[in-house]
Design an enzyme around this catalytic site. Structure first.
Site, mmCIF file in Angstrom:
data_model
loop_
_atom_site.group_PDB
_atom_site.id
_atom_site.type_symbol
_atom_site.label_atom_id
_atom_site.label_comp_id
_atom_site.label_asym_id
_atom_site.label_seq_id
_atom_site.Cartn_x
_atom_site.Cartn_y
_atom_site.Cartn_z
ATOM 1 N N ASP A 170 -11.503 -13.282 -83.595
ATOM 2 C CA ASP A 170 -10.402 -12.347 -83.355
ATOM 3 C C ASP A 170 -9.545 -12.244 -84.617
ATOM 4 O O ASP A 170 -9.132 -13.255 -85.183
ATOM 5 C CB ASP A 170 -9.567 -12.849 -82.168
ATOM 6 C CG ASP A 170 -8.554 -11.804 -81.711
ATOM 7 O OD1 ASP A 170 -8.884 -11.022 -80.808
ATOM 8 O OD2 ASP A 170 -7.448 -11.769 -82.287
ATOM 9 N N ASN A 178 -1.844 -2.363 -87.961
ATOM 10 C CA ASN A 178 -1.709 -1.002 -87.426
ATOM 11 C C ASN A 178 -0.280 -0.490 -87.544
ATOM 12 O O ASN A 178 -0.046 0.647 -87.948
ATOM 13 C CB ASN A 178 -2.132 -0.971 -85.957
ATOM 14 C CG ASN A 178 -3.625 -0.759 -85.810
ATOM 15 O OD1 ASN A 178 -4.273 -0.170 -86.678
ATOM 16 N ND2 ASN A 178 -4.196 -1.250 -84.723
ATOM 17 N N HIS A 183 -3.083 3.536 -88.117
ATOM 18 C CA HIS A 183 -4.371 3.271 -87.482
ATOM 19 C C HIS A 183 -5.570 3.474 -88.398
ATOM 20 O O HIS A 183 -6.593 2.832 -88.239
ATOM 21 C CB HIS A 183 -4.513 4.120 -86.217
ATOM 22 C CG HIS A 183 -3.698 3.595 -85.089
ATOM 23 N ND1 HIS A 183 -4.126 2.545 -84.312
ATOM 24 C CD2 HIS A 183 -2.464 3.927 -84.640
ATOM 25 C CE1 HIS A 183 -3.195 2.266 -83.410
ATOM 26 N NE2 HIS A 183 -2.170 3.092 -83.597
ATOM 27 N N ASP A 187 -8.445 0.871 -88.763
ATOM 28 C CA ASP A 187 -9.881 1.141 -88.603
ATOM 29 C C ASP A 187 -10.680 0.618 -89.795
ATOM 30 O O ASP A 187 -11.754 0.042 -89.638
ATOM 31 C CB ASP A 187 -10.119 2.655 -88.455
ATOM 32 C CG ASP A 187 -9.686 3.174 -87.082
ATOM 33 O OD1 ASP A 187 -9.335 2.328 -86.221
ATOM 34 O OD2 ASP A 187 -9.694 4.395 -86.889
ATOM 35 N N GLU A 213 -9.851 -5.852 -81.482
ATOM 36 C CA GLU A 213 -10.134 -6.553 -82.738
ATOM 37 C C GLU A 213 -10.883 -7.861 -82.482
ATOM 38 O O GLU A 213 -10.834 -8.786 -83.272
ATOM 39 C CB GLU A 213 -8.828 -6.807 -83.504
ATOM 40 C CG GLU A 213 -7.845 -7.748 -82.835
ATOM 41 C CD GLU A 213 -6.901 -7.080 -81.838
ATOM 42 O OE1 GLU A 213 -7.227 -5.984 -81.335
ATOM 43 O OE2 GLU A 213 -5.840 -7.658 -81.568
#
Ligand SMILES: [Mg+2]
Length: 296
Positions: A170, A178, A183, A187, A213
């Site tokens: 994680d 973010n 975003h 990404d 994530e």
């Protein structure tokens, strides 16, 4: 593409073989339905079959019915060859699950284009399957596809008595990435993360996006210790990554936390149980300050 020719008449068989080879196909040949049935059940069997109808032993219609009834990975496109042209026969063939028909003696061009149609459908089906199994953003397996593959790996592990390990990973404080950079950068981070993980895996290891994530890694043949050191190797690489923010002079650094666990072959452990173990280890890694590997 590999094509299976099923024909008892050696002359027709040779004509089919010569034509299809000339058009660039790989050929597997059977002289009756039973032989073809054997071939079909082996791994990586052909996806396109051109089969005669009338044959000694198992005929083409029976073969087609058997194939349609079996649980297969991908679609099999079935072209039935027939010397007869009566309407009733075509209905029987359709009912058995044939995709197309060719009447003998067939025209070469017709054979060529009907084969091409089959090839096109098989390729479309493969592409759809690939899309359905892939996480669009990162290109790794999606959760459902990963779980299916992992399930197969647990079966193999039990059968062959080989170890199997599992890692939950994680990205730490991903929300902050973010929130700070937007975003698009988020990404990009996910893409770079999966690329880095993939680059440090062996070809037969599996990686999937578990959600958000969070990522899952399956290591066939690795015991708990090996999984922990693999996770530590990945952790270091992730920590060293420098992700340049597009159109800016800034760069983002991330860390990730890992929970590694071994599949218990002897106890025939369930998938839920192995995920729970890895999840507990990941939870500890987060609690103990993140950017670390915890094991069970
Ligand atoms: Mg025949």
């Amino acid at each position: 593409m590999k094509i299976l020719i099923v024909e008892d008449d050696p002359i027709f068989r040779r004509i089919l073989e010569a034509n299809l080879l000339e058009w660039g196909y790989d050929i597997v040949v059977a002289s009756n339905g039973s032989e073809a049935w054997e071939i079909i059940q082996k791994p990586e069997s052909p996806s396109l079959i051109i089969s005669d109808w009338m044959m000694p032993g198992m005929d083409g219609l029976t073969l087609c019915r058997k194939i349609r009834r079996m649980d297969m990975q991908g679609y099999v496109y079935f072209i039935l060859l027939t010397a007869k042209g009566e309407k009733r026969d075509v209905i029987d063939g359709l009912e058995a699950g044939a995709d197309d028909f060719l009447t003998k003696p067939f025209n070469q061009e017709e054979l060529k284009y009907r084969t091409r149609i089959g090839e096109r459908i098989i390729n479309l089906e493969r592409r759809i399957l690939e899309l359905a199994n892939t996480d669009a953003l990162t290109g790794v397996m999606n959760r459902r596809a990963f779980m299916e593959r992992m399930e197969q790996e647990t079966v193999r592990s039990r059968r062959d008595k080989i170890p199997l390990s599992f890692i939950l990973a994680d990205i730490d404080h991903f929300k902050k990435v973010n929130d700070t950079y937007g975003h698009q950068v988020g990404d990009l981070v996910l893409q770079r993360f999966t690329a880095t993980v993939s680059a440090s895996m062996r070809p037969y290891d599996l990686i999937g996006r578990y959600g958000g994530e969070e990522f899952v890694i399956c290591l066939p043949g690795a015991d708990g210790l090996q999984a922990a050191s693999a996770a530590e190797r990945i952790r270091k690489k992730v920590e060293a990554m420098e992700i340049i923010v597009p159109d800016s002079s800034k760069s983002v650094s991330i860390t990730a936390s890992f929970g590694a666990t071994a599949y218990s072959v002897e106890s025939r452990e369930s998938m839920d149980s192995i995920i729970k173990k890895a999840d507990d280890a990941l939870y500890r890694a987060k609690n103990e300050g993140r950017n670390r590997v915890c094991t069970t």
